[in-house]
Design a protein around this motif. Structure first.
Motif, PDB file in Angstrom:
ATOM      1  N   PRO A  20      60.772  41.598 138.593  1.00  0.00           N
ATOM      2  CA  PRO A  20      61.301  40.905 139.774  1.00  0.00           C
ATOM      3  C   PRO A  20      60.378  40.992 141.000  1.00  0.00           C
ATOM      4  CG  PRO A  20      63.065  42.080 138.670  1.00  0.00           C
ATOM      5  CD  PRO A  20      61.783  42.474 137.978  1.00  0.00           C
ATOM      6  N   LEU A  21      59.710  42.141 141.190  1.00  0.00           N
ATOM      7  CA  LEU A  21      58.789  42.269 142.327  1.00  0.00           C
ATOM      8  C   LEU A  21      57.609  41.305 142.170  1.00  0.00           C
ATOM      9  CD1 LEU A  21      58.340  44.034 144.933  1.00  0.00           C
ATOM     10  CD2 LEU A  21      56.751  45.360 143.555  1.00  0.00           C
ATOM     11  N   GLU A  22      57.084  41.203 140.952  1.00  0.00           N
ATOM     12  CA  GLU A  22      55.973  40.289 140.716  1.00  0.00           C
ATOM     13  C   GLU A  22      56.408  38.831 140.888  1.00  0.00           C
ATOM     14  OE1 GLU A  22      53.181  42.572 137.519  1.00  0.00           O
ATOM     15  OE2 GLU A  22      55.261  42.176 136.914  1.00  0.00           O
ATOM     16  N   GLU A  23      57.620  38.510 140.461  1.00  0.00           N
ATOM     17  CA  GLU A  23      58.121  37.147 140.629  1.00  0.00           C
ATOM     18  C   GLU A  23      58.257  36.780 142.107  1.00  0.00           C
ATOM     19  OE1 GLU A  23      61.671  36.936 138.290  1.00  0.00           O
ATOM     20  OE2 GLU A  23      60.558  36.674 136.413  1.00  0.00           O
ATOM     21  N   LEU A  24      58.647  37.755 142.932  1.00  0.00           N
ATOM     22  CA  LEU A  24      58.709  37.511 144.375  1.00  0.00           C
ATOM     23  C   LEU A  24      57.318  37.309 144.969  1.00  0.00           C
ATOM     24  CD1 LEU A  24      61.368  40.127 145.560  1.00  0.00           C
ATOM     25  CD2 LEU A  24      61.583  37.634 145.643  1.00  0.00           C
ATOM     26  N   ALA A  25      56.331  38.000 144.408  1.00  0.00           N
ATOM     27  CA  ALA A  25      54.975  37.937 144.953  1.00  0.00           C
ATOM     28  C   ALA A  25      54.263  36.630 144.604  1.00  0.00           C
ATOM     29  CB  ALA A  25      54.151  39.124 144.458  1.00  0.00           C
ATOM     30  N   PHE A  26      54.601  35.996 143.479  1.00  0.00           N
ATOM     31  CA  PHE A  26      53.891  34.781 143.055  1.00  0.00           C
ATOM     32  C   PHE A  26      53.914  33.674 144.109  1.00  0.00           C
ATOM     33  CE2 PHE A  26      54.598  35.990 138.357  1.00  0.00           C
ATOM     34  CZ  PHE A  26      53.416  36.723 138.343  1.00  0.00           C
ATOM     35  N   PRO A  27      55.096  33.289 144.647  1.00  0.00           N
ATOM     36  CA  PRO A  27      55.070  32.218 145.660  1.00  0.00           C
ATOM     37  C   PRO A  27      54.374  32.635 146.951  1.00  0.00           C
ATOM     38  CG  PRO A  27      57.315  33.031 145.324  1.00  0.00           C
ATOM     39  CD  PRO A  27      56.465  33.671 144.290  1.00  0.00           C
ATOM     40  N   VAL A  28      54.420  33.915 147.279  1.00  0.00           N
ATOM     41  CA  VAL A  28      53.705  34.394 148.468  1.00  0.00           C
ATOM     42  C   VAL A  28      52.200  34.207 148.256  1.00  0.00           C
ATOM     43  CG1 VAL A  28      53.212  36.393 149.928  1.00  0.00           C
ATOM     44  CG2 VAL A  28      55.533  36.023 149.061  1.00  0.00           C
ATOM     45  N   ALA A  29      51.710  34.522 147.057  1.00  0.00           N
ATOM     46  CA  ALA A  29      50.291  34.342 146.745  1.00  0.00           C
ATOM     47  C   ALA A  29      49.891  32.874 146.865  1.00  0.00           C
ATOM     48  CB  ALA A  29      49.989  34.866 145.347  1.00  0.00           C
ATOM     49  N   GLN A  30      50.779  31.973 146.452  1.00  0.00           N
ATOM     50  CA  GLN A  30      50.490  30.541 146.566  1.00  0.00           C
ATOM     51  C   GLN A  30      50.344  30.136 148.035  1.00  0.00           C
ATOM     52  OE1 GLN A  30      49.904  28.478 143.971  1.00  0.00           O
ATOM     53  NE2 GLN A  30      50.079  30.298 142.702  1.00  0.00           N
TER      54      GLN A  30
END
Length: 202
Positions: free
Chosen positions: A151-161
């Motif tokens: 879940p933490l990585e899933e939250l980070a993906f759109p932030v990285a975009q």
């Protein structure tokens, strides 16, 4: 391919836990798992609480070693970690949490304080006859684990975009301001993903 990450919760108050930690670490590491044990992975001077919370957010499965010492009033970390790990399991039923009753601790005691209302007693616990047998039992339990975003990585993906429009200089400056976080062997090589994960962690 990244290795599944296994978080080990244990009490520092019980020296009898050490042989179990050694066996689990040795067996799971040899099988290709990334084992997260605070005694081996946290450097002196680091923000250890933040790192432990991050590990619990990034792990794919967890082991809770329940020795007699975790029932002491001054033992707060194993119950706290158990609460967070059970919350992770509530969000994701595929997240595997394995309680292990050590010494004379029975599975029924998992229903007592400080674990009351966590329903740990409803989870299938692993036997701890010997450190080696426990380690093998855990390995058998974790072999089918796959690696997928937590879940933490899933939250980070759109932030990285969103960070793609920022310059490399800005990204590096932000990482420097926030300080380097220990994401272990799975720390993203790409700086925008690393910054995104760091921002979500903070």
């Amino acid at each position: 391919m990244p290795a599944p990450r296994i978080f080990i919760s244990h009490s520092h108050h019980d020296p009898g836990v050490e042989p179990y930690l050694d066996a689990i670490d040795r067996t799971l590491t040899a099988a290709g798992f990334d084992v997260l044990i605070d005694r081996t992975r946290i450097d002196a001077g680091s923000e250890w609480r933040d790192e432990i919370y991050t590990w619990m957010a990034l792990c794919h499965a967890a082991v809770i070693l329940v020795s007699e010492s975790v029932f002491r009033p001054d033992s707060v970390w194993v119950p706290r970690e158990a609460s967070i790990l059970v919350w992770r399991r509530t969000l994701d039923t595929d997240f595997l949490v394995v309680p292990v009753c050590l010494d004379a601790v029975s599975a029924m005691r998992l229903a007592e304080p400080p674990f009351a209302r966590l329903h740990l007693e409803e989870l299938q616990s692993a036997r701890a006859d010997t450190p080696e047998k426990l380690a093998q039992s855990l390995l058998d339990r974790f072999k089918p684990l796959g690696v997928r975003p937590t879940p933490l990585e899933e939250l980070a993906f759109p932030v990285a975009q969103l960070l793609r429009t920022a310059s490399d200089e800005v990204i590096e400056g932000a990482l420097e301001q926030l300080g380097q976080r220990d994401f272990g062997r799975w720390s993203p090589a790409e700086t925008r993903r690393r910054l995104a994960l760091t921002l979500v962690q903070v």
